[in-house]
Write a protein that holds these residues in place. Structure first.
Motif, mmCIF file in Angstrom:
data_model
loop_
_atom_site.group_PDB
_atom_site.id
_atom_site.type_symbol
_atom_site.label_atom_id
_atom_site.label_comp_id
_atom_site.label_asym_id
_atom_site.label_seq_id
_atom_site.Cartn_x
_atom_site.Cartn_y
_atom_site.Cartn_z
ATOM 1 N N LEU A 129 13.423 83.159 85.004
ATOM 2 C CA LEU A 129 14.445 84.142 84.677
ATOM 3 C C LEU A 129 13.842 85.483 84.266
ATOM 4 N N GLY A 130 12.576 85.505 83.878
ATOM 5 C CA GLY A 130 11.914 86.762 83.534
ATOM 6 C C GLY A 130 11.304 87.409 84.764
ATOM 7 N N ALA A 131 12.141 88.053 85.574
ATOM 8 C CA ALA A 131 11.688 88.591 86.860
ATOM 9 C C ALA A 131 10.757 89.783 86.669
ATOM 10 N N GLN A 132 9.899 90.030 87.669
ATOM 11 C CA GLN A 132 8.978 91.160 87.628
ATOM 12 C C GLN A 132 9.732 92.469 87.833
ATOM 13 N N LEU A 133 9.136 93.537 87.325
ATOM 14 C CA LEU A 133 9.736 94.860 87.428
ATOM 15 C C LEU A 133 9.058 95.690 88.504
ATOM 16 N N ALA A 134 9.820 96.590 89.101
ATOM 17 C CA ALA A 134 9.276 97.536 90.076
ATOM 18 C C ALA A 134 9.681 98.947 89.652
ATOM 19 N N HIS A 135 8.754 99.898 89.815
ATOM 20 C CA HIS A 135 9.054 101.298 89.498
ATOM 21 C C HIS A 135 9.896 101.879 90.624
ATOM 22 N N ILE A 136 11.063 102.454 90.268
ATOM 23 C CA ILE A 136 12.022 102.905 91.275
ATOM 24 C C ILE A 136 12.015 104.420 91.451
ATOM 25 N N SER A 137 12.090 105.160 90.341
ATOM 26 C CA SER A 137 12.207 106.614 90.470
ATOM 27 C C SER A 137 11.779 107.304 89.189
ATOM 28 N N THR A 138 11.475 108.611 89.323
ATOM 29 C CA THR A 138 11.072 109.444 88.181
ATOM 30 C C THR A 138 11.645 110.837 88.373
ATOM 31 N N ALA A 139 12.083 111.464 87.293
ATOM 32 C CA ALA A 139 12.539 112.854 87.361
ATOM 33 C C ALA A 139 12.308 113.525 86.014
ATOM 34 N N ARG A 140 12.162 114.847 86.042
ATOM 35 C CA ARG A 140 11.990 115.633 84.821
ATOM 36 C C ARG A 140 13.341 115.757 84.133
ATOM 37 N N VAL A 141 13.368 115.481 82.826
ATOM 38 C CA VAL A 141 14.600 115.603 82.033
ATOM 39 C C VAL A 141 14.247 116.291 80.715
ATOM 40 N N PRO A 142 14.491 117.600 80.601
ATOM 41 C CA PRO A 142 14.187 118.304 79.343
ATOM 42 C C PRO A 142 14.999 117.718 78.182
ATOM 43 N N LEU A 143 14.328 117.492 77.057
ATOM 44 C CA LEU A 143 14.978 116.918 75.888
ATOM 45 C C LEU A 143 15.026 117.931 74.757
ATOM 46 N N LYS A 144 15.833 117.651 73.740
ATOM 47 C CA LYS A 144 15.947 118.607 72.641
ATOM 48 C C LYS A 144 14.645 118.724 71.858
ATOM 49 N N TYR A 145 13.823 117.678 71.881
ATOM 50 C CA TYR A 145 12.557 117.726 71.161
ATOM 51 C C TYR A 145 11.392 118.139 72.046
ATOM 52 N N SER A 146 11.570 118.079 73.348
ATOM 53 C CA SER A 146 10.487 118.456 74.263
ATOM 54 C C SER A 146 11.060 118.786 75.634
ATOM 55 N N LYS A 147 10.688 119.948 76.146
ATOM 56 C CA LYS A 147 11.100 120.318 77.511
ATOM 57 C C LYS A 147 10.248 119.606 78.542
ATOM 58 N N ASP A 148 9.097 119.093 78.118
ATOM 59 C CA ASP A 148 8.166 118.431 79.036
ATOM 60 C C ASP A 148 8.349 116.910 78.958
ATOM 61 N N ALA A 149 9.441 116.440 79.543
ATOM 62 C CA ALA A 149 9.744 115.001 79.498
ATOM 63 C C ALA A 149 10.185 114.517 80.870
ATOM 64 N N ARG A 150 9.848 113.262 81.150
ATOM 65 C CA ARG A 150 10.229 112.641 82.421
ATOM 66 C C ARG A 150 10.815 111.264 82.136
ATOM 67 N N VAL A 151 11.817 110.877 82.914
ATOM 68 C CA VAL A 151 12.430 109.564 82.792
ATOM 69 C C VAL A 151 12.043 108.724 84.004
ATOM 70 N N HIS A 152 11.473 107.553 83.743
ATOM 71 C CA HIS A 152 11.097 106.602 84.782
ATOM 72 C C HIS A 152 12.077 105.427 84.747
ATOM 73 N N VAL A 153 12.496 104.954 85.908
ATOM 74 C CA VAL A 153 13.428 103.829 85.996
ATOM 75 C C VAL A 153 12.712 102.635 86.613
ATOM 76 N N PHE A 154 12.855 101.474 85.979
ATOM 77 C CA PHE A 154 12.236 100.234 86.456
ATOM 78 C C PHE A 154 13.332 99.196 86.682
ATOM 79 N N ARG A 155 13.227 98.487 87.798
ATOM 80 C CA ARG A 155 14.263 97.519 88.171
ATOM 81 C C ARG A 155 13.659 96.129 88.355
ATOM 82 N N PRO A 156 14.275 95.099 87.755
ATOM 83 C CA PRO A 156 13.809 93.740 88.000
ATOM 84 C C PRO A 156 14.018 93.358 89.459
ATOM 85 N N GLN A 157 13.106 92.597 90.000
ATOM 86 C CA GLN A 157 13.198 92.219 91.404
ATOM 87 C C GLN A 157 14.312 91.210 91.676
#
Length: 359
Positions: A163-191
């Motif tokens: 039931l603990g499936a492996q993860l795969a990296h799906i996508s990344t994009a820059r997302v400026p945050l209130k504490y840092s403009k230099d931030a990126r969000v990575h999305v990981f999806r279970p197989q």
């Protein structure tokens, strides 16, 4: 490459069937069981299962203790569903919401014959589907189960590992945050098609040294609507601020709501807390462990991002142990104290006393 479903994919399909109230066939050679979630099973399907043979309900040890009975198969109990009792009785066995007003009265007739592996797997599927951990089980022969999804028990050595499936990296994009403009969000999806998890990377953290990191579990009530029952929202905010001030780091946002039991069960636990039970007691009355989260998923994300060591912002020693066990060395535990108020004082005291949090 085979086009057949892997075992993890078969179990993911079982999870979806359980959530829809559909039964699943578990097979072991010539033996077959139809299993279904006690929570989502409809009255017509319950009657259909009853027509096939003697019904059993499988519950966890914690739920059995709450019902003043015992787990006759180690960590679970198998209990015969009386012929004069219907679906309401089954749901009362599974759901503690009305225990104090209308307690279930035994003695219950335990089932000892045969193997409990089908029952145990059914409970694992219930948990992974974020349903109450209680399953209706009936042993069948012949073609009664025709048309339902089938899983061969011999292909499953350890349900929790599958039931603990492996993860795969799906996508990344820059997302400026209130504490840092230099931030990126990575999305990981279970197989296996399960819930996605996220990593918020701030700055350009070195892969050659321990990264400042926070392993944060999703909390709809605390993170999004400002609940004062927990310290989750303030901890999330403080962790992002600390990473930004440090110059670089990673916050892992894991979709493991309510210590891994899901938002619906978390609300059930909140309702039990209003009856006077603490956080741990409420989870136990529902049939869950103190904490059902899988912290190893966080270690897998860090590894996929190229990290092998962390400075972990946490008050929870279990997270430190999980990282080290998974091969992500924790060079430092960084305390994270935020969000204390008079409404969550008992909640925090329970975390310290019963879950070992360093507060």
């Amino acid at each position: 490459m085979s086009i057949q479903l892997t075992t993890a994919e078969q179990l993911a399909r079982c999870r979806a069937d359980f959530r829809m109230g559909v039964g699943v066939v578990l097979c072991d050679g010539a033996s077959q069981w139809i299993v279904a979630s006690a929570e989502t099973l409809s009255a017509p399907r319950f009657d259909g299962l009853r027509a096939l043979g003697d019904l059993e309900i499988a519950i966890t040890n914690w739920r059995a203790v709450t019902l003043s009975t015992w787990a006759n198969d180690g960590d679970i109990a198998r209990i015969f569903v009386p012929n004069d009792q219907g679906l309401d009785w089954v749901r009362s066995m599974a759901d503690p919401s009305d225990d104090l007003r209308r307690p279930m009265l035994g003695p219950f007739q335990h089932v000892y014959d045969g193997d409990a592996q089908a029952h145990r797997l059914a409970l694992s599927i219930c948990k992974s589907a974020h349903l109450l951990p209680a399953a209706v089980v009936v042993r069948v022969t012949g073609q009664e189960a025709c048309g339902l999804h089938s899983v061969d028990l011999q292909t499953i050595k350890e349900a929790d590992a599958v039931l603990g499936a492996q993860l795969a990296h799906i996508s990344t994009a820059r997302v400026p945050l209130k504490y840092s403009k230099d931030a990126r969000v990575h999305v990981f999806r279970p197989q296996d098609g399960g819930e996605e998890h996220y990593a918020i990377e701030i700055g350009n953290p070195s892969r050659a040294e321990p990264v400042l990191s926070r392993l944060h579990s999703a909390c709809f009530t605390g993170d999004l609507i400002g609940s004062l029952k927990c310290d989750c929202g303030p901890q999330l905010d403080a962790a992002l601020k600390n990473i930004a001030e440090d110059g670089a780091g990673v916050l892992l946002y894991m979709n493991q709501e309510g210590r891994g039991i899901g938002l619906a069960n978390k609300m059930r636990a909140y309702a039990l807390q209003d009856q006077g039970f603490d956080t741990v007691e409420a989870n136990h009355r529902l049939g869950f462990e103190d904490d059902e989260r899988n912290f190893l998923l966080g270690a897998e994300i860090l590894r996929l991002m190229g990290f092998d060591a962390v400075r972990l912002m946490t008050n929870n020693p279990a997270k430190v142990d999980s990282m080290n066990t998974a091969g992500i060395a924790v060079s430092e535990r960084v305390p994270l104290k935020a969000g204390h108020n008079h409404l969550n004082a008992d909640y925090l005291a329970t975390k310290a006393a019963k879950s070992g949090h360093l507060l």
